[in-house]
Enzyme design. Sequence first.
Site, short mmCIF file in Angstrom:
data_model
loop_
_atom_site.label_atom_id
_atom_site.label_comp_id
_atom_site.label_asym_id
_atom_site.label_seq_id
_atom_site.Cartn_x
_atom_site.Cartn_y
_atom_site.Cartn_z
N ASP A 143 0.93 -1.19 -0.14
CA ASP A 143 -0.19 0.11 0.12
C ASP A 143 1.27 1.03 0.07
OD1 ASP A 143 -1.78 1.98 0.78
OD2 ASP A 143 -3.31 0.88 1.88
N ARG B 261 -0.61 4.06 -0.15
CA ARG B 261 -0.95 5.11 0.11
C ARG B 261 -0.87 6.25 1.64
NH1 ARG B 261 -6.89 2.61 -0.15
NH2 ARG B 261 -5.31 1.46 1.16
#
Length: 396
Positions: free
Chosen positions: A325, A327
């Site tokens: 991930d 983000r």
Amino acid sequence: MFDRIEDAIEDIKQGKMIIVVDDENRENEGDLVMAAEKVTGEHINFMIKYGRGLVCVPMTEKRLNELGIYQMVENNTDHKETAFTVSVDYKECTTGISAFERALTVKKLVDDNSKPEDFTKPGHIFPLRAKDGGVLVRAGHTEAAVDLAVLAGLKPAGVICEIIKDDGNMARLPDLLEFAKKFGLRIISIEDLIKYRMKNEILVRRVAQAKLPTKYGNFEIVGYEEILTRKQHVALIKGDINKEPVLVRIHSECLTGDILGSLRCDCGDQLHAAMERIGQEGGVLVYLRQEGRGIGLLNKIKAYHLQDQGLDTVEANIKLGFPPDLREYSIAAQILKDIGVKKIRIMTNNPQKIMELSDYGLDVVERVSIEICPNHYNEKYLKTKKERMGHLILEV
């Protein structure tokens, strides 16, 4: 394990050296770092004797252009894009190799009165061209050195040297911690420097605002632009957000799920469920342009292909060379603060999101679950998010 960024900045301001460590998935090395305008022959000698790496001088592109110091090669094929320029010596040096003559060259590089003709090429000091935006654009020692000098209120240039062990191998984190203890140096990570800048600098600006009627009610849409990257995001606002805590959903862009109705994920269903609830209760939806958990649309499609071959969503990202991930939520936190929201009820199943928003100064008083019933196509995906990414999902 690492020292506070504030303490490291104070050491840089006082002309001390520190150790800066990058990510273990990048170069996984530590450099001695100090401000260029504070350097002495003794500092250079310490770097040569105990650091043993290459002594380089990270500088801004603007300053290097002023001095007529250009990149070493036209086509940089270094896999980390380290931007070496032609090496230089100050014109009054003899050989230029001694610690004291190298320090003199460094000092002249940051001297406002220096001119292009004051330097001979090639030489024994290796300037490096730092990217504008610093560690927020490139998480390298080059950018970290310039950022630290600027944060210390000094000229935007540093001196760096890799730390090599007695046996000739690169020093890794355990070695670097011992090195720091032995010589009484502070040690920080580039990751912490990035977080410090994100928390303490304004990185987004409000650009436009309008009314947005939707099937879930009448919203106000506010457009934002990141100052460094020009990436664009929006916030949808419904009702009176002065009554805290405010119901908030931070949603990362998913073209396939949000727009095309893909059944491979739960993104589109989560988006519409959030809009419906905010439409009823009031609140804010922040829509971030970080497609595919930050890897981008085309890479997400490549990840889909790998999932078709049996990999799960985490394994597919790793196979493509990405973390599970990518983000991050600092921009979302800044958007919420700009709107005037500080205390929130966050609609999420992702505990990492809660942790990051809290780190960036928001008061998260409640997690509101936003579960979607799984289907045949996304059941494995949701199970992977629960088991491997720690998402708080009960339905799978």
